[in-house]
Design a protein around this motif. Structure first.
Motif, mmCIF file in Angstrom:
data_model
loop_
_atom_site.group_PDB
_atom_site.id
_atom_site.type_symbol
_atom_site.label_atom_id
_atom_site.label_comp_id
_atom_site.label_asym_id
_atom_site.label_seq_id
_atom_site.Cartn_x
_atom_site.Cartn_y
_atom_site.Cartn_z
ATOM 1 N N GLN A 132 -59.031 13.896 111.970
ATOM 2 C CA GLN A 132 -59.916 15.027 112.269
ATOM 3 C C GLN A 132 -60.447 15.617 110.962
ATOM 4 O O GLN A 132 -60.104 16.738 110.589
ATOM 5 C CB GLN A 132 -59.167 16.097 113.067
ATOM 6 N N PRO A 133 -61.268 14.852 110.230
ATOM 7 C CA PRO A 133 -61.680 15.259 108.875
ATOM 8 C C PRO A 133 -62.462 16.566 108.806
ATOM 9 O O PRO A 133 -62.536 17.180 107.743
ATOM 10 C CB PRO A 133 -62.540 14.074 108.404
ATOM 11 N N ARG A 134 -63.021 17.017 109.919
ATOM 12 C CA ARG A 134 -63.785 18.276 109.894
ATOM 13 C C ARG A 134 -62.887 19.502 110.022
ATOM 14 O O ARG A 134 -63.350 20.624 109.876
ATOM 15 C CB ARG A 134 -64.846 18.280 110.996
ATOM 16 N N MET A 135 -61.609 19.301 110.315
ATOM 17 C CA MET A 135 -60.700 20.428 110.474
ATOM 18 C C MET A 135 -60.186 20.888 109.105
ATOM 19 O O MET A 135 -59.517 20.120 108.419
ATOM 20 C CB MET A 135 -59.502 20.063 111.355
ATOM 21 N N PRO A 136 -60.452 22.127 108.695
ATOM 22 C CA PRO A 136 -59.914 22.616 107.425
ATOM 23 C C PRO A 136 -58.394 22.778 107.525
ATOM 24 O O PRO A 136 -57.879 23.302 108.521
ATOM 25 C CB PRO A 136 -60.600 23.973 107.240
ATOM 26 N N VAL A 137 -57.681 22.304 106.522
ATOM 27 C CA VAL A 137 -56.224 22.477 106.474
ATOM 28 C C VAL A 137 -55.850 23.094 105.137
ATOM 29 O O VAL A 137 -56.238 22.605 104.077
ATOM 30 C CB VAL A 137 -55.488 21.133 106.710
ATOM 31 N N ALA A 138 -55.127 24.202 105.192
ATOM 32 C CA ALA A 138 -54.670 24.893 103.987
ATOM 33 C C ALA A 138 -53.161 24.745 103.886
ATOM 34 O O ALA A 138 -52.464 24.631 104.903
ATOM 35 C CB ALA A 138 -55.058 26.363 104.034
ATOM 36 N N VAL A 139 -52.655 24.743 102.655
ATOM 37 C CA VAL A 139 -51.225 24.541 102.450
ATOM 38 C C VAL A 139 -50.586 25.803 101.878
ATOM 39 O O VAL A 139 -51.214 26.568 101.148
ATOM 40 C CB VAL A 139 -50.963 23.332 101.525
ATOM 41 N N ILE A 140 -49.304 25.994 102.252
ATOM 42 C CA ILE A 140 -48.511 27.106 101.722
ATOM 43 C C ILE A 140 -47.519 26.514 100.734
ATOM 44 O O ILE A 140 -46.777 25.589 101.065
ATOM 45 C CB ILE A 140 -47.757 27.832 102.856
ATOM 46 N N THR A 141 -47.533 27.017 99.510
ATOM 47 C CA THR A 141 -46.665 26.470 98.469
ATOM 48 C C THR A 141 -45.687 27.535 97.977
ATOM 49 O O THR A 141 -45.932 28.736 98.131
ATOM 50 C CB THR A 141 -47.473 25.960 97.272
ATOM 51 N N ALA A 142 -44.585 27.066 97.383
ATOM 52 C CA ALA A 142 -43.661 27.990 96.728
ATOM 53 C C ALA A 142 -44.359 28.610 95.530
ATOM 54 O O ALA A 142 -45.249 28.006 94.920
ATOM 55 C CB ALA A 142 -42.399 27.244 96.294
ATOM 56 N N HIS A 143 -43.984 29.819 95.195
ATOM 57 C CA HIS A 143 -44.622 30.540 94.084
ATOM 58 C C HIS A 143 -44.539 29.727 92.793
ATOM 59 O O HIS A 143 -43.477 29.255 92.408
ATOM 60 C CB HIS A 143 -43.959 31.899 93.877
ATOM 61 N N GLY A 144 -45.670 29.552 92.137
ATOM 62 C CA GLY A 144 -45.712 28.844 90.868
ATOM 63 C C GLY A 144 -45.802 27.334 90.992
ATOM 64 O O GLY A 144 -45.972 26.646 89.995
ATOM 65 N N ASN A 145 -45.712 26.820 92.222
ATOM 66 C CA ASN A 145 -45.745 25.364 92.396
ATOM 67 C C ASN A 145 -47.181 24.915 92.665
ATOM 68 O O ASN A 145 -47.500 24.359 93.715
ATOM 69 C CB ASN A 145 -44.827 24.960 93.550
ATOM 70 N N VAL A 146 -48.046 25.158 91.680
ATOM 71 C CA VAL A 146 -49.464 24.890 91.867
ATOM 72 C C VAL A 146 -49.762 23.392 91.785
ATOM 73 O O VAL A 146 -50.724 22.917 92.381
ATOM 74 C CB VAL A 146 -50.300 25.664 90.821
ATOM 75 N N ASP A 147 -48.929 22.643 91.083
ATOM 76 C CA ASP A 147 -49.178 21.211 90.942
ATOM 77 C C ASP A 147 -49.255 20.527 92.307
ATOM 78 O O ASP A 147 -50.118 19.681 92.543
ATOM 79 C CB ASP A 147 -48.073 20.555 90.102
ATOM 80 N N ILE A 148 -48.344 20.906 93.210
ATOM 81 C CA ILE A 148 -48.350 20.320 94.553
ATOM 82 C C ILE A 148 -49.606 20.741 95.301
ATOM 83 O O ILE A 148 -50.214 19.954 96.030
ATOM 84 C CB ILE A 148 -47.088 20.735 95.329
ATOM 85 N N ALA A 149 -50.022 22.004 95.110
ATOM 86 C CA ALA A 149 -51.237 22.480 95.767
ATOM 87 C C ALA A 149 -52.457 21.698 95.291
ATOM 88 O O ALA A 149 -53.337 21.354 96.080
ATOM 89 C CB ALA A 149 -51.425 23.975 95.496
ATOM 90 N N ILE A 150 -52.498 21.405 93.985
ATOM 91 C CA ILE A 150 -53.609 20.632 93.437
ATOM 92 C C ILE A 150 -53.624 19.229 94.033
ATOM 93 O O ILE A 150 -54.684 18.710 94.415
ATOM 94 C CB ILE A 150 -53.506 20.560 91.896
ATOM 95 N N GLU A 151 -52.449 18.626 94.153
ATOM 96 C CA GLU A 151 -52.366 17.291 94.764
ATOM 97 C C GLU A 151 -52.852 17.318 96.202
ATOM 98 O O GLU A 151 -53.521 16.392 96.671
ATOM 99 C CB GLU A 151 -50.921 16.776 94.703
ATOM 100 N N SER A 152 -52.520 18.381 96.924
ATOM 101 C CA SER A 152 -52.947 18.474 98.318
ATOM 102 C C SER A 152 -54.460 18.603 98.426
ATOM 103 O O SER A 152 -55.085 18.041 99.330
ATOM 104 C CB SER A 152 -52.257 19.654 99.011
ATOM 105 N N MET A 153 -55.076 19.345 97.494
ATOM 106 C CA MET A 153 -56.533 19.479 97.526
ATOM 107 C C MET A 153 -57.216 18.174 97.151
ATOM 108 O O MET A 153 -58.272 17.844 97.670
ATOM 109 C CB MET A 153 -56.983 20.632 96.629
ATOM 110 N N LYS A 154 -56.611 17.419 96.247
ATOM 111 C CA LYS A 154 -57.158 16.097 95.936
ATOM 112 C C LYS A 154 -57.089 15.188 97.152
ATOM 113 O O LYS A 154 -57.923 14.291 97.319
ATOM 114 C CB LYS A 154 -56.401 15.480 94.765
#
Length: 460
Positions: free
Chosen positions: A73-95
């Motif tokens: 379902q590529p048109r569905m926006p999906v946002a992720v919740i990360t632990a504080h300061g764990n931005v590297d995982i968030a960046i990987e998820s956006m990639k």
């Protein structure tokens, strides 16, 4: 208006309850699950307006959900919740295709903004019929670039736009903004090389009254000025290293601290950046921080040089001539076949910006209603430029120190405009303000003189 629905994936009951209550108050019907398996089962039965998932789940990683939604379902926006300061995982998820991220503990104001933007993104049509990119051209490279822009407009991921000077990087950034869910909010472009180093922090993050000499009142800064919209950092490679650290923190924490302020302020902006330099090479040299490059380079978009899409030159030239002529109330001249052939054969090291400058000069020089090859005055291989190693015969003292005078102005263009004004005013005064005679003395057409006077605000 159709009902909005959300899928929440989190194994902590308290977090699920908090998100359900918050979304419920936003009139969003919410379904919650605790595992990836249950989420996939629910996604197979129902389509949601958007999805909000924790990254750490009992039976896997939230990245798996991001990839699953992108596939089915590529048109569905999906946002992720990360632990504080764990931005590297968030960046990987956006990639991988995530729309955006939010850190724990979840700030409800930030969450509401994220959800509203996600819903607007999901409401964007598949093929925008009333909105197009700001790019001009029909070449295959421009068609591919336009398709990428439409796709990236839906995301909130940072985009690094690479390309030569004058190729249209800011137009690409503006197009991404215009076609996305933030289109009604501000688009603010920042030329990182044009702001004095000592003013950069205040310009970007703002300051409070009395924080330094001259701070007579509070100033919000460009991050706050772009609130809800897009902040475009042009020539980001020119940022000094100390400001790179502060920009990195602002991007990671989604907060800024105005100069002299005691606390930080939450911001909601999408970050786009561009440079004509190679950021990879700047990182290798040590002039650009690798961690900041990693944050900015979530998605890279390359803008082709004009010489790589020469088939677009005719339509570009026509549009630029219309723009130039319209600015002074004239009918646009035509391009002769020889002039067009010469333009098609030229390499354009300055790209579209150089093409516009060449056409503007030709517009003022051509005598009739047609621009010929000679009017273009294209540089040739035999052209030479004087350097410090090749002084004139008369010596350095025989000519005015234009370089020093230029330094007194904000830019070379501003200085050249001043010189042109001086020459035109002197010619008009010498000929008792007879424009026809002044044009003759200057060796230009009457139309050329009138255009220059209008351009410089001297026509009155």
């Amino acid at each position: 208006m159709s009902e909005k629905t959300a899928l929440v994936i989190d194994d902590e009951p308290d977090i699920r309850e908090l998100l359900e209550i918050t979304l419920g108050r936003m009139q969003i019907d919410t379904r919650s699950v605790a595992t990836i398996r249950d989420a996939k089962a629910l996604l197979a039965k129902q389509t949601f307006s958007f999805c909000l998932t924790d990254m750490k789940l009992p039976d896997g990683n939230g990245l798996e959900i991001v990839e699953h939604i992108q596939q089915h379902q590529p048109r569905m926006p999906v946002a992720v919740i990360t632990a504080h300061g764990n931005v590297d995982i968030a960046i990987e998820s956006m990639k991988a295709g995530a729309f955006d991220f939010i850190s724990k503990p979840v700030d409800l104001t930030t969450l509401r903004k994220l959800v509203n933007t996600a819903i607007q993104s999901g409401d964007l049509p598949n093929e925008p019929s009333n909105k197009t990119t700001l790019l001009t051209g029909e070449s295959s490279s421009i068609v591919r670039l336009s398709a990428s822009i439409h796709k990236l407009a839906r995301s909130q991921a940072p985009v690094y736009i690479s390309g030569e000077s004058g190729s249209g990087k800011e137009l690409v950034a503006h197009s991404i903004h215009n076609l996305g869910p933030r289109a009604d909010a501000p688009f603010i472009a920042v030329n990182c090389g044009a702001i004095p180093r000592e003013l950069l922090e205040s310009e970007l993050f703002g300051h409070v009254k009395g924080s330094f000499t001259g701070a007579h009142q509070d100033k919000p800064g460009l991050f706050k000025a772009a609130e809800g919209g897009t902040l475009f950092f042009d020539e980001v490679a020119d940022l000094p290293l100390d400001m790179q650290v502060k920009l990195l923190r602002a991007i990671q924490e989604k907060t800024v601290r105005p100069v002299g302020a005691a606390g930080e302020i939450a911001t909601d902006v999408r970050i786009l950046c561009a440079t004509h330099k190679s950021l990879e090479q700047e990182v290798a040299r040590g002039t650009f921080r690798q961690d900041l490059f990693y944050r900015l380079n979530v998605i890279q978009l390359a803008v082709p040089a004009l010489r790589e899409r020469q088939e677009d030159i005719p339509i570009l030239a026509e549009r630029l001539l219309n723009k130039i002529a319209r600015s002074v109330g004239h009918e646009p001249p035509a391009l002769s076949s020889k002039a067009l052939t010469a333009l098609m054969a030229y390499s354009f090291p300055g790209n579209v910006r150089e093409l516009e400058n060449i056409l503007e000069r030709a517009f003022t020089l051509c005598e009739g209603d047609c621009i010929d090859e000679s009017d273009l005055q294209l540089p040739t291989a035999a052209s030479t430029i004087a350097t410090d190693d090749a002084p004139t015969k008369a010596g350095n003292n025989a000519k005015p120190d234009h370089f020093q005078r230029c330094l007194e102005h904000e830019s070379l263009d501003e200085y050249l405009e001043e010189i042109e004004k001086e020459v035109l005013c002197s010619a008009l005064e010498a000929n008792r303000w007879n424009k026809t005679q002044a044009a003759k003395k200057l060796g230009v057409s009457f139309r050329s003189l009138r255009y220059r006077l209008q351009k410089l605000g001297l026509d009155d």
